[in-house]
Scaffold this active site. Structure first.
Site, PDB file in Angstrom:
ATOM      1  N   LYS A 166      33.225 -38.835 -25.518  1.00 28.75           N
ATOM      2  CA  LYS A 166      33.812 -39.079 -24.451  1.00 28.75           C
ATOM      3  C   LYS A 166      35.010 -40.045 -24.693  1.00 28.75           C
ATOM      4  O   LYS A 166      36.168 -40.068 -24.297  1.00 28.75           O
ATOM      5  CB  LYS A 166      32.917 -39.608 -23.586  1.00 28.75           C
ATOM      6  CG  LYS A 166      33.412 -40.139 -22.089  1.00 28.75           C
ATOM      7  CD  LYS A 166      34.129 -39.079 -21.382  1.00 28.75           C
ATOM      8  CE  LYS A 166      34.545 -39.652 -19.679  1.00 28.75           C
ATOM      9  NZ  LYS A 166      35.087 -40.848 -19.696  1.00 28.75           N
ATOM     10  N   GLU A 173      43.416 -38.078 -23.636  1.00 29.93           N
ATOM     11  CA  GLU A 173      43.886 -38.131 -21.986  1.00 29.93           C
ATOM     12  C   GLU A 173      45.218 -39.007 -22.058  1.00 29.93           C
ATOM     13  O   GLU A 173      46.122 -38.743 -21.426  1.00 29.93           O
ATOM     14  CB  GLU A 173      42.738 -38.508 -21.414  1.00 29.93           C
ATOM     15  CG  GLU A 173      43.293 -38.779 -19.889  1.00 29.93           C
ATOM     16  CD  GLU A 173      42.031 -39.496 -19.080  1.00 29.93           C
ATOM     17  OE1 GLU A 173      40.860 -38.849 -19.386  1.00 29.93           O
ATOM     18  OE2 GLU A 173      42.020 -40.372 -18.403  1.00 29.93           O
TER      19      GLU A 173
END
Lengths: 293, 293, 293, 293
Positions: A166, A173
């Site tokens: 993650k 991102e």
């Protein structure tokens, strides 16, 4: 299944709702009595069948550590703690080892989805043993997006594997957002292209840069063409920093993600600190004017 | 409509096919007689009704310039040239002005879609006057993706507006790819996460980083987990360079896109040139060992 | 003064010599009996008057930690340990606290100077209390460059203050070297400028970029104009990484120093790992050729 | 020698003085009659012996181009124009070719030295033929630093060779300044090190980072420890941009110099433009709060 859920904020509250819609029984605890189902962590544990499964969804760092410490006291051998927050992957090994002293299992789970997760499902990346994961699998299946094998992945048996995945997701991102932001600034500041929002909108089909982030940016640009109402200021929530730190530790070059992180740092400075020194040196050798603060 | 199409390579050949499927009449010319419909540019122009519309789809720079030069001789007032190649936006003003001397219209059009365009449609960004664009609109409508308002946008009246938008699109693409590449390298090189291809696959639904590029990368990773068969080498085709140059001209910071461009440059060096100087200096002050070439 | 010196490698050996030239008595210990003055750490300590001062000059990390651990056993209240190696600043607080349990003082000292230090003196940046520093001051005065107030600075009372300053010094050094290396690559690869080594040589007087690093680079370029004999490969010794990590921790943007660090990482890769993924994606959307490994 | 000098600003005025101190006869012209020796360019040329040598020291771009255009009208075959301004190297070939039409020679000369040049001498990097350079050599010898072979270099016969070398010099300068600035910001913002100005001062002797820029920075830090009076704002004067553009043209990776350039761009933005888009996307997917402008 029956599951305890600690932390009912923006994320946790929606996850409780999605679990309940899927038919699961959720006993939610939050320090805020207005949203909590029970009065205390102990009361939550009492309501759970044995073996108990408790999902922790509180801020990373001290809040997660202390919550897991309390749960260690309340739970018993064979129970399971799932850390679904944004914990640093190095915390997971410590928490897993601590819980293992009492025979309590541990699964770490990175959760992506934000405010859209309630309706669309959450992407889940988890680490831990298959046996531990099996205990929480019904909740995983309810939380993940429906009708796809995507959105749920076992990242490996090591504690922290899920949070590590993650973390890297968030690092990626950062640079993807920076990519759009740099391109937008160039289009917005030159006069070559008119109607920049519609150019971005047109990219949503058929181009190499189509993505969900692009969809989101289009919505914002259509509402405020030059984003005049938004201050150029971006927080960072830790995962970007940890990604670059992990890269440095493993000698992985990370120029774009680090640049994206540093751009956020700069955006939060009232005055550009390093540039004070640049200005001072330029004045020293060339007599270039200094702007006074 | 009837349209001339110059350049029938990987892109042009597929575009001819997509236009024909939509019922348009395409007279294609290519230097390679095996794919060409006619023997010469002149023969192509002869077959077109008046006013003629000719779409140029040849490499940027000299090939496009000379093709447009030849077309200027062959075409007449009221005809239209569309440059659908990857021309630098500054070339468009020159080409438009040259053609305007004979009253020939000009539209520049950035085209995205690659090998997928034949089936899925091409994203088109064009610059020029509304009147000129109207002459080629039926072809635009056939080439663009079906059943969506996306994929076709008028970027403004200035010659080069379309290529400028496409250039920025490609600059964004560079940094998006770099984002995934950096994240993948970190995941692939550490042992925290197992089954990295499936982690990427899981991100395709529900996460912030979902995109078409991610879909493509997943296909490649599933076929070759560590990309062992692929050399770490990346060309660049010009648009990334022009994007950074335009940013510099307009004082737009572009740290992530420029980092992505430089990473490609480095990947093409047999020996890392700048590091020779670093190694030389380290030897000079610290006696650090030099690796001999 | 009399002083123990542990570690007689490239740095420590020269420092012993410089101290002796200044009239100090040095009892040096090294695992290598050929350079050691005594047979063991214990023998070294035995030869020192009370209160004993021991300078540790061994590699950072485990070697330094274990050496200090052994010295803790051998030394007594009022003695002093100086860590002159390249320890991470966070280690110093731990070492200081451990030694303090027995009343042993601790000073951390960053040392710059490399192979030139023997003749020109070493630049010393130290952290710790004034009282502790006073015990080693005669050695500081002998090691530092002569005839200048520069080259010796008390960075503050916190353990690690000296190593922190030295760490930042090295981070700055990384980007300075990268600056020259990038400029040199451009000059060396274009044909605009002839006789690049003499251009660099000319910069040594009167320009803004004159520095000691420039002097060193000129010597190397004059010996090998294109540095053909040197492989483009650069190690890093830790301080650059720690500098960027500290910057991230404190939200300080560090684009140039991090870029310099990442450039070294890339130079050590046989194949450019991230570019494999770039190449894979380019093949996926555009059919761009992949180079096979 | 006798020499005409056009442009008597901060640089040109001091250069006139240094030339006169060396016994040369300088006829200076400036648009500002208060500093000019003559009323016009024509009057200046009239006062020069044949063959005339005229040194142009005006801003790069249009001012230099138009001055050289006027000189072309006034000068005759065998005369020489020296462009000592900060012209872009690509301008030099145009100017040289234009002057050659009348048989007028041309030398381009990058000049470093700033406000210190009057006393210490100017570093000169020149391009052009040996024959042309010989005509201005006495002035070169007077302007360069005394008592050293450094500070004067023939960069090659191509027009622009001198300005190209000076351009790269300035690019290097950008990244060197950024190196110190980043390191200073880290030291200034953390509390590990006290008395940061004296740490920088100590580095002036014996360290790897000693340089003239460091000397300048120390002076400024001693006067204003945290540079509180200086705004974090830095202009750029063109050479940094051209350096990165030339690097891109030649596929030379330039991560540190480009990062330094972009840092200056950011410092001049009232609001961080790209970060508006980052903030917009973060709001879109995560409901993260937006700061209102």
């Amino acid at each position: 299944m029956e599951i305890g859920l600690v932390g009912l904020g923006k994320m946790g509250g929606n996850m409780r709702e999605r679990l309940r819609r899927a038919g699961h029984t959720v006993v939610g605890y939050d320090r805020n009595p207005e949203v909590s189902d029970v009065e205390s962590l102990a009361a939550m544990v009492d309501k759970l069948p044995s073996p108990a499964v408790v999902w922790v969804m509180v801020p990373a760092g001290d809040p997660t550590r202390s919550t897991i410490g309390e749960l260690k006291e309340l739970l018993a051998e064979g129970d399971l703690v799932v850390d679904g927050g944004n914990s640093k992957y190095t915390d997971d090994a410590l928490n897993a080892a601590s819980l293992a002293e009492k025979g309590i299992g541990f699964v770490d789970c990175g959760v992506s989805g934000g405010v859209w997760g309630l309706e669309n499902g959450y992407a889940l990346m988890y680490g831990g043993s298959e046996q531990d994961a099996a205990k929480v699998m019904p909740a995983f299946e309810a939380l993940k997006p429906a009708d796809t094998p995507d959105g749920l992945v076992h990242c490996g048996p090591k504690p922290g594997a899920g949070h590590f995945a993650k973390m890297v997701h968030n690092g990626i991102e950062y640079a993807m957002m920076q990519a759009y932001a740099e391109g937008w600034e160039l289009l917005d500041k030159t006069e070559m292209v008119e109607n920049v929002p519609e150019v971005f909108a047109s990219w949503r089909t058929g181009t190499v840069v189509r993505s969900w982030l692009l969809d989101l940016l289009v919505d914002q640009l259509r509402a405020d063409e030059h984003l005049d109402a938004i201050k150029g200021y971006a927080d960072d929530s830790g995962e970007g920093r940890w990604t670059v730190e992990a890269a440095i530790e493993h000698a992985v070059p990370m120029p774009a993600i680090s640049a994206s992180l540093f751009a956020r740092f700069v955006s939060r400075q009232e005055d550009d600190h390093a540039m004070k020194a640049i200005s001072a040196m330029r004045n020293g050798f060339g007599g270039h004017a200094i702007k006074k603060d």
